[in-house]
Design an enzyme around this catalytic site. Structure first.
Site, PDB file in Angstrom:
ATOM      1  N   HIS A   1       0.841  -1.200   0.000  1.00 36.09           N
ATOM      2  CA  HIS A   1       0.000   0.000   0.000  1.00 36.09           C
ATOM      3  C   HIS A   1       0.872   1.244   0.000  1.00 36.09           C
ATOM      4  CE1 HIS A   1       0.544   1.308   4.268  1.00 36.09           C
ATOM      5  NE2 HIS A   1       0.843   0.035   4.442  1.00 36.09           N
TER       6      HIS A   1
ATOM      7  N   HIS B   1       0.849   5.789  -1.543  1.00 35.21           N
ATOM      8  CA  HIS B   1       0.270   6.840  -2.392  1.00 35.21           C
ATOM      9  C   HIS B   1       1.004   6.880  -3.736  1.00 35.21           C
ATOM     10  CE1 HIS B   1      -2.133   8.042   0.936  1.00 35.21           C
ATOM     11  NE2 HIS B   1      -1.140   8.558   1.644  1.00 35.21           N
TER      12      HIS B   1
END
Length: 373
Positions: free
Chosen positions: A139, A141
């Site tokens: 995970h 951005h």
């Protein structure tokens, strides 16, 4: 703060303001250096932890073991900022030990969502060949990355969550200035950002007034941090690493984002219906998410991160942003994602007495030939 009255000649007032500005710049520079040092330390610790894991696997004699199909799975959650992503990823962290998978946080320099070509190659190689980290939940951005263009046969499973574009921008605006209750000691990039307004009192004595910059004030004064261009984020995150994806207002980027959402993502939820998203993931991918719905319902991980000093925008501010073509495109993408999510949910769950429950398996096989004697 109230009005500050400074009893000194105007020349000295100006010098005081300049001195204050220089001092603030110096402090900002020192804080930036500390943040860079902290980042280097975190990366060094991460590399050390990775080496320890690899050495442990080597000592256990599992370095060259062929993984079972159920273990040879990688999920990538290229999380969009301020969409309840922290609450969701912390559920994954809580379940990884019990469900036996690894969670890895993708941390890019300066939170840049676009990787260099060489980093794309490295990342694809890590994800696909790093057996010690499988099954793995990545995970971070980062923008969508198409693994097929690198010749990968088995691509990772992509998931994501998006949010109403204006609500997401408002949350991000206040988050940068005031932080949140998740890591209250961490200084944010815009934290403490104020408007400095020269004003006069009724006694005509000049003074300095420091006012917090609310989102509504930002919109009314056409500030850059609340400009319509700042809404352009969810589309490029789904569009990917093509240059056109990051051209604000690109119709091609919008259509590519829609295409990727349909063809490259297993499931894309919405912040407003996060529990339903988690429930469907648990049903579809129990290897990773067994127990996730119950963990969310208990409240231990729901609404984990709350932005401080957040004030809802007025109807006037919302209406002003909605006049923008950029908002119309981001909202079109949000509505498109919401429609797809609700379609999938309608065929996966039912509601009874205010409670959601998953549908049982609704297909079977018949007329299997040749028949076994």
């Amino acid at each position: 703060m109230g009005l500050l009255r400074i009893m000194m000649p105007p020349k000295f007032q100006l010098l005081a303001v300049l001195a204050f500005g220089v001092a603030m710049l110096f402090l900002e520079n020192q804080v930036q250096k500390l943040e860079e040092s902290r980042g280097k330390l975190e990366r060094a610790i991460a590399r050390h932890e990775v080496r320890e894991i690899e050495q442990r696997h080597t000592m256990d004699g599992t370095k060259d073991v062929v993984l079972d199909e159920s273990d040879d799975v990688v999920i990538i959650y290229n999380r969009v900022p301020k969409t309840a992503s922290t609450s969701f990823t912390n559920i994954a962290y809580d379940l990884c030990g019990k469900n036996k998978y690894h969670v890895l946080h993708i941390n890019t320099t300066r939170n840049n969502p676009v990787m260099s070509l060489q980093d794309q190659v490295r990342f694809v190689k890590n994800v696909t060949s790093w057996k010690e980290m499988k099954p793995g939940f990545y995970h971070g951005h980062v923008a969508f990355l198409d693994f097929a263009k690198f010749g990968v046969k088995k691509k990772p499973i992509y998931i994501n969550v998006i949010r109403d574009p204006i609500e997401r921008l408002v949350s991000y605006y206040y988050f940068l200035r005031f932080g949140d209750d998740y890591r209250p000691g961490l200084r944010r990039r815009k934290q403490g950002d104020k408007k400095v307004i020269l004003s006069s009192t009724r006694t005509t004595q000049p003074g300095l007034q420091f006012l917090p910059s609310t989102f509504d004030e930002c919109v009314s004064s056409a500030g850059s941090d609340c400009a319509a261009e700042k809404l352009w984020l969810q589309i490029p995150f789904f569009c990917g690493h093509n240059s056109e994806c990051w051209n604000v207002g690109s119709r091609w980027a919008l259509e590519q984002a829609k295409y990727n959402l349909i063809n490259e993502y297993l499931l894309v939820g919405v912040t407003e219906e996060l529990e339903d998203f988690i429930m469907m993931l648990e049903a579809a991918l129990p290897r990773f998410f067994r127990g996730a719905a119950e963990l969310y319902r208990t409240g231990k991980k729901s609404h984990l991160r709350k932005t401080s000093e957040k004030k809802p925008p007025t109807k006037e501010s919302i209406a002003k942003l909605q006049q923008s073509d950029i908002w119309k495109m981001e909202n079109e993408f949000y509505e498109f994602a919401l429609e797809q999510f609700q379609f999938i949910r309608a065929h996966a769950v039912r509601e009874k007495d205010g409670e959601l429950y998953l549908l049982a398996q609704n297909f079977f096989y018949e007329k299997i030939y040749p028949k076994m004697n």
